[in-house]
Enzyme design. Structure first.
Site, PDB file in Angstrom:
ATOM      1  N   ARG A 237      42.006  35.332  43.560  1.00 29.50           N
ATOM      2  CA  ARG A 237      42.877  35.706  44.677  1.00 29.50           C
ATOM      3  C   ARG A 237      43.965  34.653  44.830  1.00 29.50           C
ATOM      4  NH1 ARG A 237      41.398  40.156  44.230  1.00 29.50           N
ATOM      5  NH2 ARG A 237      40.259  41.474  45.700  1.00 29.50           N
ATOM      6  N   GLU A 266      51.682  39.467  47.999  1.00 25.21           N
ATOM      7  CA  GLU A 266      51.798  40.532  46.990  1.00 25.21           C
ATOM      8  C   GLU A 266      52.408  41.776  47.617  1.00 25.21           C
ATOM      9  OE1 GLU A 266      48.009  41.104  45.058  1.00 25.21           O
ATOM     10  OE2 GLU A 266      47.836  38.994  44.567  1.00 25.21           O
ATOM     11  N   HIS A 285      49.022  41.812  39.472  1.00 26.17           N
ATOM     12  CA  HIS A 285      47.662  42.106  39.957  1.00 26.17           C
ATOM     13  C   HIS A 285      47.083  43.343  39.234  1.00 26.17           C
ATOM     14  CE1 HIS A 285      44.743  41.672  43.579  1.00 26.17           C
ATOM     15  NE2 HIS A 285      44.111  42.107  42.502  1.00 26.17           N
TER      16      HIS A 285
HETATM   17  P1  NAP Z   1      30.856  37.223  41.970  1.00 29.60           P
HETATM   18  O1  NAP Z   1      29.954  37.757  40.922  1.00 29.60           O
HETATM   19  O2  NAP Z   1      30.398  37.195  43.391  1.00 29.60           O
HETATM   20  O3  NAP Z   1      31.311  35.743  41.517  1.00 29.60           O
HETATM   21  C1  NAP Z   1      31.922  34.856  42.363  1.00 29.60           C
HETATM   22  C2  NAP Z   1      31.550  33.448  41.909  1.00 29.60           C
HETATM   23  O4  NAP Z   1      32.274  32.514  42.711  1.00 29.60           O
HETATM   24  C3  NAP Z   1      30.076  33.131  42.071  1.00 29.60           C
HETATM   25  O5  NAP Z   1      29.621  32.532  40.887  1.00 29.60           O
HETATM   26  C4  NAP Z   1      30.033  32.133  43.227  1.00 29.60           C
HETATM   27  O6  NAP Z   1      28.955  31.234  43.013  1.00 29.60           O
HETATM   28  C5  NAP Z   1      31.391  31.454  43.103  1.00 29.60           C
HETATM   29  N1  NAP Z   1      31.854  30.901  44.383  1.00 29.60           N
HETATM   30  C6  NAP Z   1      31.958  31.516  45.573  1.00 29.60           C
HETATM   31  N2  NAP Z   1      32.410  30.662  46.508  1.00 29.60           N
HETATM   32  C7  NAP Z   1      32.612  29.477  45.875  1.00 29.60           C
HETATM   33  C8  NAP Z   1      33.072  28.200  46.306  1.00 29.60           C
HETATM   34  N3  NAP Z   1      33.386  27.966  47.585  1.00 29.60           N
HETATM   35  N4  NAP Z   1      33.165  27.198  45.391  1.00 29.60           N
HETATM   36  C9  NAP Z   1      32.801  27.425  44.085  1.00 29.60           C
HETATM   37  N5  NAP Z   1      32.354  28.609  43.637  1.00 29.60           N
HETATM   38  C10 NAP Z   1      32.255  29.621  44.515  1.00 29.60           C
HETATM   39  O7  NAP Z   1      32.222  38.043  42.008  1.00 29.60           O
HETATM   40  P2  NAP Z   1      33.005  38.733  40.787  1.00 29.60           P
HETATM   41  O8  NAP Z   1      32.623  40.157  40.701  1.00 29.60           O
HETATM   42  O9  NAP Z   1      32.921  37.865  39.596  1.00 29.60           O
HETATM   43  O10 NAP Z   1      34.500  38.693  41.403  1.00 29.60           O
HETATM   44  C11 NAP Z   1      35.092  37.457  41.758  1.00 29.60           C
HETATM   45  C12 NAP Z   1      36.408  37.665  42.468  1.00 29.60           C
HETATM   46  O11 NAP Z   1      37.406  38.049  41.538  1.00 29.60           O
HETATM   47  C13 NAP Z   1      36.441  38.790  43.520  1.00 29.60           C
HETATM   48  O12 NAP Z   1      35.930  38.349  44.762  1.00 29.60           O
HETATM   49  C14 NAP Z   1      37.908  39.139  43.601  1.00 29.60           C
HETATM   50  O13 NAP Z   1      38.531  38.377  44.613  1.00 29.60           O
HETATM   51  C15 NAP Z   1      38.451  38.705  42.249  1.00 29.60           C
HETATM   52  N6  NAP Z   1      38.887  39.868  41.429  1.00 29.60           N
HETATM   53  C16 NAP Z   1      40.189  39.937  41.050  1.00 29.60           C
HETATM   54  C17 NAP Z   1      40.607  41.019  40.294  1.00 29.60           C
HETATM   55  C18 NAP Z   1      42.039  41.124  39.861  1.00 29.60           C
HETATM   56  O14 NAP Z   1      42.546  42.232  39.776  1.00 29.60           O
HETATM   57  N7  NAP Z   1      42.693  40.031  39.547  1.00 29.60           N
HETATM   58  C19 NAP Z   1      39.718  42.037  39.929  1.00 29.60           C
HETATM   59  C20 NAP Z   1      38.393  41.930  40.334  1.00 29.60           C
HETATM   60  C21 NAP Z   1      37.986  40.827  41.095  1.00 29.60           C
HETATM   61  P3  NAP Z   1      28.242  30.513  44.256  1.00 29.60           P
HETATM   62  O15 NAP Z   1      27.944  31.568  45.266  1.00 29.60           O
HETATM   63  O16 NAP Z   1      27.037  29.866  43.645  1.00 29.60           O
HETATM   64  O17 NAP Z   1      29.217  29.497  44.746  1.00 29.60           O
END
Ligand code: NAP
Length: 324
Positions: A237, A266, A285
């Protein structure tokens, strides 16, 4: 038909029909109450919402006393006030997994495109400026064998790491709040502090959700800890990075370049300095934006909405504690 649903995003026709078979669906372009009385009165009766990219907080929820489920067509849910939803017993559903591999493909595209200067040199060719064999001023950097640091080794982060490890023989570092022993075993990733990751990575790849903890996680100080020949890749994000600090770091050679899919604002304003910088790759995006994946996300969001409305199913529910 027992459920009233507000749909505020286009859905493929067959999915729209399926929703209509089970619910009374009213279509609006946004969730902005200023669009008028028909919306406000539909919101007052709504049991469900389905769409994406609209802020949902206390003000809107005050107008939706019958709301039971909000279904977002995204995995990220930072545009929802989860505490407000939970306090009112509203289930929030999202679409994990179905977009993981597609988003990881896009993030790897940013890694390759940034390091090999693909967008910049493509533009040079198009403009007729390729007049002789390229020289050192056009050289990029290798990706294979380098160190990839993933901040947020969750579903998407792990899929990026797997590409780096198996496809490009990269060393993988990662930083989360909690260690993932499984990922360490599967892809040989090494857990480290954020500072260590910033100092040792050739590619710092951000895939954390936006939260109070991650807002401006990467600011001037953190950029200063990166190697001057390293690249910052943001596929999570926009507000996770202090954009002004990044622009200055790119202008001053603090880091070599940035590959970005997401921004503080955005669509990215057309006067953003990022658009003038040769060492920034700026995608609009598009992480999950393929035909296959956008269909799968819409399908899952419809499934999630119907299952939550009909059976209070908590599969893909962000706040399952509201049930029971
Ligand atoms: P996920 O499986 O929940 O992974 C998020 C990771 O971030 C987890 O490993 C979590 O581990 C870590 N995390 C959370 N808070 C943190 C912090 N304060 N410091 C360090 N690590 C932290 O989610 P995902 O499905 O991979 O998606 C991740 C994000 O990608 C989404 O929330 C979305 O915002 C973004 N995304 C972007 C696009 C795009 O179009 N560019 C598409 C899809 C998703 P811990 O809980 O152990 O910290």
């Amino acid at each position: 038909m027992s459920f009233n649903v507000i749909q505020y995003e286009n859905l493929p026709e067959d999915l729209e029909r399926r929703l209509q078979e089970h619910c009374r669906v009213t279509r609006f372009d946004s969730l902005n109450p200023a669009q008028g009385e028909p919306f406000v009165s539909a919101l007052a009766d709504a049991h469900g919402l389905i769409g994406v990219n609209q802020e949902v907080g206390a003000e809107l929820l005050d107008l939706a006393p019958n709301l039971r489920v909000a279904s977002t067509i995204s995995v990220g849910y930072d545009h929802f006030d989860v505490a407000e939803l939970t306090g009112r017993g509203v289930m929030l559903m999202h679409t994990p997994e179905v977009l993981t591999e597609t988003t990881a493909d896009m993030i790897f595209t940013l890694i390759l495109c940034t390091a090999r200067r693909a967008a910049e040199l493509h533009e040079m060719t198009r403009q007729g400026l390729w007049q002789a064999a390229v020289g050192a001023e056009h050289f990029g950097r290798d990706v294979h064998g380098k160190t990839l640091g993933i901040v947020g080794l969750g579903r998407i982060g792990t899929a990026v790491a797997r590409r780096g490890r198996l496809g490009f023989n990269m060393n993988i570092l990662y930083h989360n709040r909690t260690r993932s022993v499984e990922a360490e075993k599967q892809i040989g990733a090494r857990y480290c502090s954020l500072d260590e990751l910033l100092a040792d990575s050739d590619f710092v790849c951000l895939v954390v959700p936006l939260s109070d903890q991650t807002r401006k996680l990467i600011s001037r100080e953190e950029l200063g800890k990166m190697k001057p020949e390293a690249y910052l890749i943001n596929g999570g994000r926009g507000p996770v990075v202090d954009e002004q600090a990044l622009i200055e770091a790119l202008e001053n050679g603090v880091i070599a370049g940035a590959g970005l899919d997401v921004y503080e604002q955005e669509p990215l304003p057309t006067d953003s300095p990022l658009l003038r910088l040769a060492n920034a790759v700026t995608l609009p995006h598009i992480g999950s934006a393929t035909h296959e994946t956008r269909y799968a996300m819409a399908e899952l969001a419809v499934d999630n909405l119907l299952a939550a409305l009909q059976d209070r199913s908590t599969r893909n529910c962000v706040n399952p504690e509201v049930v029971g």
